[in-house]
Scaffold this active site. Sequence first.
Site, PDB file in Angstrom:
ATOM      1  N   HIS A 121       0.139 -73.540  50.979  1.00  0.00           N
ATOM      2  CA  HIS A 121      -0.374 -75.244  51.241  1.00  0.00           C
ATOM      3  C   HIS A 121      -1.636 -75.081  51.682  1.00  0.00           C
ATOM      4  CE1 HIS A 121       0.581 -78.543  54.430  1.00  0.00           C
ATOM      5  NE2 HIS A 121       1.148 -78.404  53.116  1.00  0.00           N
ATOM      6  N   ASP A 201       4.052 -67.767  56.454  1.00  0.00           N
ATOM      7  CA  ASP A 201       5.061 -69.359  57.049  1.00  0.00           C
ATOM      8  C   ASP A 201       6.171 -69.340  55.380  1.00  0.00           C
ATOM      9  OD1 ASP A 201       4.826 -72.098  55.612  1.00  0.00           O
ATOM     10  OD2 ASP A 201       3.280 -72.280  54.502  1.00  0.00           O
ATOM     11  N   GLN A 204       8.694 -73.800  53.820  1.00  0.00           N
ATOM     12  CA  GLN A 204       9.707 -74.140  53.169  1.00  0.00           C
ATOM     13  C   GLN A 204      11.124 -72.999  52.105  1.00  0.00           C
ATOM     14  OE1 GLN A 204      10.079 -76.847  51.289  1.00  0.00           O
ATOM     15  NE2 GLN A 204       7.350 -77.400  51.950  1.00  0.00           N
ATOM     16  N   LYS A 227      12.292 -79.421  58.665  1.00  0.00           N
ATOM     17  CA  LYS A 227      12.029 -79.725  56.973  1.00  0.00           C
ATOM     18  C   LYS A 227      13.777 -78.749  57.151  1.00  0.00           C
ATOM     19  CE  LYS A 227       7.467 -78.934  55.370  1.00  0.00           C
ATOM     20  NZ  LYS A 227       7.196 -80.075  54.818  1.00  0.00           N
ATOM     21  N   CYS A 368      -0.261 -80.851  49.064  1.00  0.00           N
ATOM     22  CA  CYS A 368      -1.204 -80.647  49.403  1.00  0.00           C
ATOM     23  C   CYS A 368      -0.883 -78.525  49.239  1.00  0.00           C
ATOM     24  CB  CYS A 368      -0.344 -80.436  51.293  1.00  0.00           C
ATOM     25  SG  CYS A 368      -0.016 -81.659  51.966  1.00  0.00           S
TER      26      CYS A 368
HETATM   27  C1  LIG Z   1       4.450 -74.068  52.223  1.00  0.00           C
HETATM   28  C2  LIG Z   1       4.270 -75.271  53.446  1.00  0.00           C
HETATM   29  N1  LIG Z   1       3.464 -74.868  54.335  1.00  0.00           N
HETATM   30  C3  LIG Z   1       3.217 -75.702  55.381  1.00  0.00           C
HETATM   31  C4  LIG Z   1       3.851 -76.233  55.420  1.00  0.00           C
HETATM   32  C5  LIG Z   1       3.421 -77.321  56.830  1.00  0.00           C
HETATM   33  O1  LIG Z   1       4.596 -78.225  57.063  1.00  0.00           O
HETATM   34  P1  LIG Z   1       4.439 -79.203  58.222  1.00  0.00           P
HETATM   35  O2  LIG Z   1       3.324 -80.160  58.132  1.00  0.00           O
HETATM   36  O3  LIG Z   1       5.700 -79.119  58.554  1.00  0.00           O
HETATM   37  O4  LIG Z   1       3.304 -78.391  59.510  1.00  0.00           O
HETATM   38  C6  LIG Z   1       4.571 -77.079  54.850  1.00  0.00           C
HETATM   39  C7  LIG Z   1       4.662 -79.335  54.428  1.00  0.00           C
HETATM   40  O5  LIG Z   1       4.502 -79.749  53.279  1.00  0.00           O
HETATM   41  C8  LIG Z   1       4.971 -75.979  53.235  1.00  0.00           C
HETATM   42  O6  LIG Z   1       5.505 -77.088  52.133  1.00  0.00           O
END
Ligand SMILES: Cc1ncc(COP(=O)(O)O)c(C=O)c1O
Lengths: 411, 125
Positions: A121, A201, A204, A227, A368
């Site tokens: 992401h 990270d 998900q 989430k 993203c």
């Molecule tokens: C794999 C991953 N990393 C990071 C993020 C970023 O999350 P946040 O927008 O809550 O900071 C997301 C969110 O869509 C994600 O799917």
Amino acid sequence: MLNSKRLHQDFPILTNSSQGEKLVYLDSAATSQKPQSIIDAITNYYQTSNANVHRGVHKLSDESTAIWQKSRETIASFFGAESLELILLRNTTEAINGIAYGWGDHNLLAGDIIVTTLMEHHSNFVVWQELAKRTGAKIEIVAVTENGELDLESLSEKLSLEKVKLLALTHVSNTLGTLNPITKIVRQARELNPNIRIVLDAAQSAPHLPINFKNLDVDFLAFSGHKMLGPMGSGGMLVRKELLSSGEMKPWLFGGGMIDSVAVEKTTYSSDLSERFTAGTPDVASAVGLAAACDYLNNLGMENVREHDEMLVQYALKKLIDLPELTVVGPRSNRVGSVAFLYNNVHAHDVAQILDSQNIAVRSGHHCTMPLHTAFSWPATVRASFNVYNTTEDIDALVLGLEKVKEVFRV
Amino acid sequence: MSEDLYQEQIIEAAYNPANMGELGEFDVATREVSNSCGDAFSVQIKLSTDKTVVEDLKWQGNGCAIGMAAMSLVSSACLKKPTSLILKWGEKEMLESLSLDQISPSRSKCMMLGLRTIQSCLKKL
Ligand SMILES: Cc1ncc(COP(=O)(O)O)c(C=O)c1O
């Protein structure tokens, strides 16, 4: 096994759809819906216990402080971590930025290598590009195989380079759904390079899988509470306590609440690790809400949550792969949380729009993950993602909804 | 209802877009990417000798039906028009050309990408 039909009733937004039509919410990877118990916990905090923490001697301040600490303990123990290892922030993105400022800026030198992957992401990618600019470190990117798995050969190659200081990777891809073999990866990374630091990270994975920070043996784990049924603006990270107590990870936000003593000449920072990383007044209500989400998930049992997700993902894969007008992306097994696809000759936004007209909410775009979309030459994909309240009926509704795309675009 | 977006005219323009291609000779060119979906358009523009009127315009790219239809229609609307006029167009003109009363903020980005590309090209002059 979860009884999702009954769970559904816990989520007011899914039962009182404003349009009077049933909402089929398939965008939980972006943010999950929130059960009534969590909404109530937040309201209740404001109605009965709101006061600033660690600031006053009055009863309400004490009560709020106790609630704050208890919430932190609940959240940390949900992840198999100690309370002092938890830094609460607004989301995964802030957490990863915090790692870059609090750890990266103090520990990377020009020429050092940050290893990350093509499936990240932007939050776990752009942050490292910026850190590289500031420090002169270099970024090496692990490839993704044709079928959407992390290329483990490419990973070994990158990890064997000299001067690798950091590995930052996702547990589960938010576009491909891929579940990375994290235990194996961590073991290999530590064997090749005992001093490596690892950022996971878990944005998900945390909503769907049992997570034990200690057993995962990573140094940093970032997550988004919003989430995983928690309130918007809740999230944060776990940091291995040795990195905190040794001072390897330093505070990056300064001001009130995180100090020990302040003098005109010099300030020292709190030796209480959980205070050192909480600058300013914390969002106690969000922590309360997130702790309530952890309780809710614990009540369901994370093993059951995982099983339910696996069932939905497999069901969705089977149904969607059968549609000749779709190309489903990502691997066929070992995946979590979502299924994304391309629709032949119809753009993802148009597909999502037509689904929306039938009250089916999906995500369209690059989610993203632009580097991944570019590498695969996907202009944009449609993603259906799940949480505990989803049922196979929601996926049936999606499949039926896709018929309408055919009608409108006559494809 | 949002499927009303997909009027005959929009689908027709999206799947048979006008002015797609490349110019042999042109005065300015540019490329714009939509940050929300990664869709991208590039344009080439040939101007009158005094550089005030769009003589010819060709574009390339890929986008959703709204983006493609909007680019197709706006590219035709630009032909033989003064650049000063084109630079004044905005969401209102785009909605009119697509015969829409309104559009959601997210789809407005799709609708505006073509005009934005043309305008940023003209601003390079
Ligand atoms: C794999 C991953 N990393 C990071 C993020 C970023 O999350 P946040 O927008 O809550 O900071 C997301 C969110 O869509 C994600 O799917």
